[in-house]
Design a protein around this motif. Structure first.
Motif, PDB file in Angstrom:
ATOM      1  N   TRP A   1       0.835  -1.207   0.000  1.00 31.06           N
ATOM      2  CA  TRP A   1       0.000   0.000   0.000  1.00 31.06           C
ATOM      3  C   TRP A   1       0.868   1.256   0.000  1.00 31.06           C
ATOM      4  N   HIS A   2       0.386   2.300  -0.645  1.00 28.71           N
ATOM      5  CA  HIS A   2       0.954   3.647  -0.546  1.00 28.71           C
ATOM      6  C   HIS A   2      -0.131   4.553   0.033  1.00 28.71           C
ATOM      7  N   VAL A   3       0.081   5.039   1.251  1.00 31.38           N
ATOM      8  CA  VAL A   3      -0.941   5.801   1.980  1.00 31.38           C
ATOM      9  C   VAL A   3      -0.368   7.163   2.346  1.00 31.38           C
ATOM     10  N   GLU A   4      -1.097   8.231   1.975  1.00 32.38           N
ATOM     11  CA  GLU A   4      -0.623   9.561   2.344  1.00 32.38           C
ATOM     12  C   GLU A   4      -0.955   9.838   3.811  1.00 32.38           C
ATOM     13  N   ARG A   5      -0.510  10.954   4.328  1.00 34.23           N
ATOM     14  CA  ARG A   5      -0.459  11.173   5.776  1.00 34.23           C
ATOM     15  C   ARG A   5      -1.822  11.330   6.425  1.00 34.23           C
ATOM     16  N   LYS A   6      -2.871  11.499   5.641  1.00 30.77           N
ATOM     17  CA  LYS A   6      -4.217  11.587   6.199  1.00 30.77           C
ATOM     18  C   LYS A   6      -5.067  10.408   5.755  1.00 30.77           C
ATOM     19  N   SER A   7      -4.426   9.246   5.631  1.00 33.41           N
ATOM     20  CA  SER A   7      -5.109   7.953   5.456  1.00 33.41           C
ATOM     21  C   SER A   7      -5.816   7.777   4.125  1.00 33.41           C
ATOM     22  N   VAL A   8      -5.324   8.403   3.073  1.00 30.99           N
ATOM     23  CA  VAL A   8      -5.845   8.147   1.736  1.00 30.99           C
ATOM     24  C   VAL A   8      -4.828   7.292   0.996  1.00 30.99           C
ATOM     25  N   CYS A   9      -5.252   6.109   0.579  1.00 34.78           N
ATOM     26  CA  CYS A   9      -4.352   5.194  -0.124  1.00 34.78           C
ATOM     27  C   CYS A   9      -4.357   5.542  -1.607  1.00 34.78           C
ATOM     28  N   ILE A  10      -3.198   5.889  -2.136  1.00 33.52           N
ATOM     29  CA  ILE A  10      -3.117   6.348  -3.519  1.00 33.52           C
ATOM     30  C   ILE A  10      -2.724   5.236  -4.485  1.00 33.52           C
ATOM     31  N   TYR A  11      -2.251   4.083  -3.956  1.00 32.41           N
ATOM     32  CA  TYR A  11      -1.868   2.991  -4.862  1.00 32.41           C
ATOM     33  C   TYR A  11      -1.790   1.691  -4.076  1.00 32.41           C
ATOM     34  N   SER A  12      -2.095   0.594  -4.763  1.00 33.45           N
ATOM     35  CA  SER A  12      -2.012  -0.734  -4.159  1.00 33.45           C
ATOM     36  C   SER A  12      -1.487  -1.714  -5.195  1.00 33.45           C
ATOM     37  N   GLN A  13      -0.760  -2.716  -4.734  1.00 38.43           N
ATOM     38  CA  GLN A  13      -0.172  -3.727  -5.621  1.00 38.43           C
ATOM     39  C   GLN A  13      -0.268  -5.097  -4.971  1.00 38.43           C
ATOM     40  N   LEU A  14      -0.574  -6.089  -5.780  1.00 36.00           N
ATOM     41  CA  LEU A  14      -0.519  -7.481  -5.345  1.00 36.00           C
ATOM     42  C   LEU A  14       0.851  -8.030  -5.721  1.00 36.00           C
ATOM     43  N   LYS A  15       1.595  -8.534  -4.736  1.00 38.52           N
ATOM     44  CA  LYS A  15       2.955  -8.979  -4.963  1.00 38.52           C
ATOM     45  C   LYS A  15       3.171 -10.356  -4.341  1.00 38.52           C
ATOM     46  N   LYS A  16       4.195 -11.036  -4.811  1.00 31.47           N
ATOM     47  CA  LYS A  16       4.640 -12.257  -4.157  1.00 31.47           C
ATOM     48  C   LYS A  16       5.304 -11.914  -2.823  1.00 31.47           C
ATOM     49  N   CYS A  17       5.333 -12.900  -1.922  1.00 31.03           N
ATOM     50  CA  CYS A  17       5.986 -12.668  -0.633  1.00 31.03           C
ATOM     51  C   CYS A  17       7.473 -12.399  -0.789  1.00 31.03           C
ATOM     52  N   SER A  18       8.086 -12.947  -1.837  1.00 30.19           N
ATOM     53  CA  SER A  18       9.520 -12.751  -2.056  1.00 30.19           C
ATOM     54  C   SER A  18       9.822 -11.565  -2.973  1.00 30.19           C
ATOM     55  N   SER A  19       8.799 -10.835  -3.388  1.00 29.86           N
ATOM     56  CA  SER A  19       9.019  -9.712  -4.303  1.00 29.86           C
ATOM     57  C   SER A  19       9.780  -8.594  -3.605  1.00 29.86           C
ATOM     58  N   SER A  20      10.459  -7.799  -4.401  1.00 32.44           N
ATOM     59  CA  SER A  20      11.231  -6.679  -3.872  1.00 32.44           C
ATOM     60  C   SER A  20      10.297  -5.563  -3.407  1.00 32.44           C
ATOM     61  N   GLU A  21      10.385  -5.216  -2.120  1.00 33.37           N
ATOM     62  CA  GLU A  21       9.587  -4.097  -1.619  1.00 33.37           C
ATOM     63  C   GLU A  21      10.135  -2.771  -2.119  1.00 33.37           C
ATOM     64  N   VAL A  22      11.417  -2.731  -2.457  1.00 30.61           N
ATOM     65  CA  VAL A  22      11.995  -1.504  -3.027  1.00 30.61           C
ATOM     66  C   VAL A  22      11.362  -1.220  -4.385  1.00 30.61           C
ATOM     67  N   ALA A  23      11.226  -2.257  -5.209  1.00 33.94           N
ATOM     68  CA  ALA A  23      10.595  -2.084  -6.513  1.00 33.94           C
ATOM     69  C   ALA A  23       9.135  -1.684  -6.354  1.00 33.94           C
ATOM     70  N   ALA A  24       8.429  -2.308  -5.398  1.00 26.56           N
ATOM     71  CA  ALA A  24       7.026  -1.960  -5.166  1.00 26.56           C
ATOM     72  C   ALA A  24       6.892  -0.516  -4.698  1.00 26.56           C
ATOM     73  N   MET A  25       7.818  -0.068  -3.869  1.00 30.39           N
ATOM     74  CA  MET A  25       7.803   1.317  -3.410  1.00 30.39           C
ATOM     75  C   MET A  25       7.919   2.282  -4.577  1.00 30.39           C
TER      76      MET A  25
END
Length: 991
Positions: free
Chosen positions: A722-746
């Motif tokens: 999840w990408h959530v801004e500071r007042k709780s609005v999520c601007i993006y979501s991705q379904l990933k594998k457990c071993s996927s790179s969180e850096v790439a998802a970021m």
């Protein structure tokens, strides 16, 4: 028309020119104001308003100010009287524009067919081109209904001609094969998509149904490999040529593919001849690339499994009869002492009475479990597993995959695969002497002794099975970092196709897009100066920094004082209770419905078919119920009750024809932007440019390639990032594998988020950062702000050799200097990769090239150096600023709060993603995102409604407003009866 304009847009579109001010528009102030409002409106819209509500108030005020006329007088100007009619005629004459006639329709349709539709069929894009055509022809825009009619007619004609042209390019054998495939009956549908597991017939050449070709790969196993081979063979038997599709834009091919995937075999058989053959052919032609990716994914997983399972099996067997020996040093000292004192003694008489034989056996087993003997045993088990079972996949791999590499360093692996392909049908234990086998870059040094065996004649021979295992292991490593790619695949295809091919020709444009200096020295000097200033600032402030202490020795040299716990503001709980009193037990479905009324969520969903027959109210109800069923994970059947007119088949139809990932992302973006627009700055503050990103594990079915075992949280599942801004609005979501790179998802979320927000800062935890991540964040123009778990082990790098003396107080944590020469050498290549990500290439596809398996890649080494420099700047600020640490911590707490609300909404089926289809998994995640965003949107309106009351505005303190969040659900009921009354509204303010 848009209701809001920026100051620049107001000046550009709604400013009267000096010549326009001289136009005689009547003596009356009302008629003069009305004339110029109509004039500027026509210049902007190329049509006249039909009602007063079409004209934004801000526009009337701006024009009134320029004319020195009270804007309130416009309320007396009537759009349906003779004066307005004369004004419209005068404006047409002044601008040289004429009204549209029925005779204009056919030229417009012909132009669309010839110039626009061959490149795009996207409705907004086509309608924008229609507007340009009308303006060029000096024709007033007709009504929206007429334009839609023209566009639909042009699309229909273009589609028919396209289908016929493509049909003529398909050979007769292809048409017959498609007919034969469609005659096979599909399995019974479940939720409109067929069963989760597609049973394959025996044999790889048996005919498959259309649904079986559509199915995703199962979990990693030989059976799944055989199924993917059967799909490839079935598509190959269709004999679909490549040439017809290469002239069609890829995006338009994807539109045709989506349309085809919404049909089953029986529906395809009912289509007319051109459409039936063309849709199936384009689907299978594109589907082959996806099947190749799945095939490669299976191979990578299986090769990894062979090694991992062998290690686990050996470890288990060793641990069953081995216990770790304590006091080995003292034991060995006693043995040495006894041996010296009794050099001629018998071991059983001298040593065993003091050191038992069982203890010595344990020492021997402990050594074997960690030394070279352990690897030998592991290889023996791996060889047995491969030769007796997994070796069956080798001929399938060699017959169906063509491997390539753009790097000469990895050609030995390609050559080894060719040798395996040449001798795949021969039976021998050792390769013949005349075969030129390459060992370098193929066989690791630790396996040389296993692969090379000494023959009876004393010469070394290469063991065939052991060599095959090494080739597959090397292939897996290079496939993962994309140094070796597969011809015809997409994810595992040619990595150079991801990079901009015109980079050298348009180098200046790419640098300008990223706002980077074109000269490497300018870029390096700026970062080096920032490093020096940040290090100097930390060095000077360290004696006064009571929160940070540096130790002289040891691994953990940074001691950071924990942040003080902040108490929850006292008035927020009372505010939640007040909201619950005003809107008790508000249904989650009602919240989605209210969002639809205010935002128009369902307008984002278009049919996959060539035409739409459903009335809007019926489609609206079906979509809302389907989105609710998917977003709560209850399924479509559970939202169908006797009290609503929609049946289960109606919801299945809506899901298959309308609900896609692209449309869901558009709907989410619409709700997110509406939330930003609805916010009261006095309550929520000014717009933010920072967001936090983190992942959450969800349980899921495991007969698919997406589900994996999570090494940190345990259990099988998937990750939602999840990408959530500071007042709780999520601007993006991705379904990933457990071993996927969180850096790439970021990075993917920062670059591709579905909102109008400009992300300048991104908070992450330790798993969301890396040196390469810092480097790309610097190149892409946003700040990466991690909360580092291992902060005590971090080191600071120097801006140049011999500069350590400038920072004496930082000596315990200083490391070597940055290699600026390497950064300068690879500057163009780094910017090229950053440009690829910025222009739409998946971040994970790029970052997979820069892993430890590819550590010698010069660009990877340069990115490491740049990342260490950027990380040093961040660490200096992080250690020196308590405010920054609090800011990062608060941002990550927001995304943790978002994660806590997931289970409240996604409650069906115990919160487990209960499907094996990747597309259905992604739809569930995006529908959850949409529901949660709708909850935040409606809660924002509710909170603002309560805070309009004076006693509440006076009651809330600054610390209350700082901690205020719209992600509350005390007043929400996600369960119960599913009643959808379209005439009932949530009373937030007077309608």
């Amino acid at each position: 028309m848009r209701r809001k304009f920026t100051e620049l847009e107001m000046a550009e579109h709604w400013t009267l020119s000096p010549k326009e001010m001289e136009i005689p528009a009547g003596k009356s102030r009302i008629t003069r104001l009305g004339y110029f409002v109509l004039l500027k409106y026509f210049q902007y819209e190329n049509s006249f308003p039909t009602t007063r509500r079409d004209i934004p108030t801000a526009v009337v005020e701006a024009i009134g100010d320029q004319l020195s006329i009270n804007p309130a007088l416009f309320s007396e100007y009537r759009l349906d009287d003779r004066t307005a009619s004369r004004h419209r005629s005068a404006i047409r004459e002044h601008l040289g524009v004429r009204e549209a006639t029925n005779q204009d329709g056919q030229p417009l349709i012909d132009w669309l067919i010839a110039e626009v539709l061959p490149h795009t069929s996207d409705d907004p894009t086509v309608e924008a081109e229609v507007d340009k055509w009308l303006r060029r022809k000096k024709i007033e825009s007709p009504s929206d209904e007429r334009i839609k009619t023209y566009v639909a007619s042009a699309k229909n004609s273009f589609e028919k001609s396209l289908y016929q042209r493509l049909l003529n390019a398909l050979p007769e054998e292809c048409l017959n094969a498609i007919d034969a495939m469609l005659q096979l009956s599909d399995p019974e549908l479940i939720d409109g998509q067929g069963p989760d597991t597609a049973e394959m017939p025996d044999g790889e050449t048996a005919p498959l149904t259309f649904h079986q070709i559509k199915s995703d790969p199962g979990r990693a196993s030989l059976e799944s490999v055989f199924r993917e081979v059967a799909k490839l063979n079935s598509i190959k038997c269709l004999m679909i040529p490549d040439a017809p599709w290469l002239a069609i834009p890829p995006r338009e091919l994807e539109v045709l593919k989506r349309r085809t995937s919404s049909y089953d075999s029986s529906e395809l058989r009912q289509l007319t001849s051109p459409a039936r053959y063309v849709l199936v052919a384009v689907y299978c032609w594109l589907r082959r690339r996806e099947i190749l990716d799945g095939f490669v994914e299976l191979l990578v997983s299986l090769i990894h499994r062979i090694d991992v399972r062998a290690e686990r099996r050996v470890e288990k067997e060793l641990l069953n009869d081995f216990k770790r020996v304590r006091g080995k040093s003292q034991m060995l000292f006693k043995i040495a002492e006894l041996s010296v004192e009794n050099p001629d003694g018998v071991i059983s008489d001298v040593i065993f009475p003091i050191v038992p034989k069982d203890s010595l056996d344990a020492v021997v087993k402990e050594f074997k479990s960690g030394g070279p003997a352990f690897r030998t045993i592991v290889h023996k088990v791996m060889r047995n597993s491969y030769s007796n079972h997994y070796r069956q996949m080798l001929p399938r791999m060699l017959d169906n995959l063509v491997f390539r590499s753009n790097n000469t360093l990895h050609q030995p692996v390609i050559e080894a695969l060719e040798i395996l392909r040449t001798y795949r049908n021969d039976r021998f234990q050792y390769f013949p002497d005349h075969v030129d086998l390459r060992l370098e870059s193929v066989v690791p040094a630790k396996w040389r002794d296993v692969v090379l065996e000494e023959g009876k004649d004393g010469n070394e021979r290469i063991n065939r099975i052991n060599y095959e295992i090494c080739v597959l292991q090397s292939l897996r490593i290079q496939l993962r970092c994309r140094e070796i790619w597969v011809e015809g695949a997409r994810k595992y295809g040619n990595p150079d196709e991801d990079l901009p091919s015109d980079f050298n020709e348009r180098r200046a444009d790419y640098y300008a897009d990223l706002d980077l200096p074109s000269e490497s020295n300018d870029f390096i000097n700026k970062i080096r100066l920032e490093m020096a200033e940040a290090l100097q600032q930390l060095n000077d402030d360290l004696p006064r920094n009571r929160y940070v202490k540096l130790r002289e020795v040891g691994m953990n040299r940074i001691a950071l004082e924990p942040l003080d716990e902040q108490k929850e503001p006292e008035n927020l709980h009372a505010l939640k209770i007040e909201i619950n009193k005003k809107w008790p037990a508000t249904g989650l479905l009602d919240i989605l419905k209210e969002t639809e009324f205010r935002v128009g969520v369902t307008d984002c969903f278009k049919t996959a078919a060539s035409r739409e027959a459903l009335e809007k109210p019926a489609l609206q109800r079906r979509l809302l119920l389907s989105l609710y069923g998917l977003g709560t994970n209850t399924g479509l059947k559970r939202v169908v009750t006797s009290e609503i007119p929609e049946s289960y088949k109606d919801l299945v139809y809506a899901k298959r024809r309308y609900i896609t990932r692209e449309f869901l992302r558009n709907a989410i973006g619409k709700v997110v932007n509406a939330t930003f627009a609805a916010r009261d700055p006095e309550i929520w503050g000014e717009g933010t440019t920072a967001c936090a990103s983190d992942s959450k594990k969800f349980g899921s079915w495991d007969q698919n390639l997406m589900t994996e075992w999570h090494i940190r949280y345990g259990g099988r599942g998937v990750m939602i990032y999840w990408h959530v801004e500071r007042k709780s609005v999520c601007i993006y979501s991705q379904l990933k594998k457990c071993s996927s790179s969180e850096v790439a998802a970021m990075m993917e979320g920062v670059l591709r988020h579905c909102s109008d927000m400009e992300v300048e800062k991104n908070y992450v935890d330790s798993h969301g950062q890396s040196a390469v991540g810092f480097a790309f964040s610097r190149l892409l123009g946003f700040e990466l702000l991690p909360r580092l778990k291992a902060i005590s082990k971090q080191r600071l790098y120097l801006p140049g050799p011999g500069t350590a003396a400038n920072y004496p107080k930082l000596a315990p944590i200083l490391a070597r200097s940055i290699d600026w020469g390497l950064i300068a050498q690879q500057y163009d290549e780094m910017v090229r990769f950053a440009s690829a990500m910025s222009n739409g290439v998946d971040a994970e596809s790029v970052l997979r090239r820069f892993t430890r398996e590819n550590a010698q890649h010069p660009t990877y080494r340069a990115l490491q150096q740049l990342g260490l420099a950027a990380k040093t700047i961040f660490l200096c600020r992080y250690l020196n600023s308590l405010t920054l640490r609090q800011e990062i911590h608060e941002g990550l707490n927001v995304v943790e709060n978002w994660n806590s609300a997931n289970s409240f909404i996604f409650y069906g089926k115990s919160g487990e993603v209960a499907t094996n289809r990747l597309e259905d998994q992604e739809l569930s995640v995006l529908c959850l995102h949409l529901l949660q965003s709708s909850l935040v949107y409606v809660n924002t309106l509710m909170i603002q409604r309560v805070l309009r009351e004076k006693q509440w505005r006076r009651r809330l303190k600054p610390e209350d407003l700082r901690a205020l969040t719209p992600l509350i659900y005390l007043h929400v009921n996600p369960y119960g009866e599913f009643k959808l009354d379209m005439g009932d509204r949530i009373q937030i303010e007077s309608m």
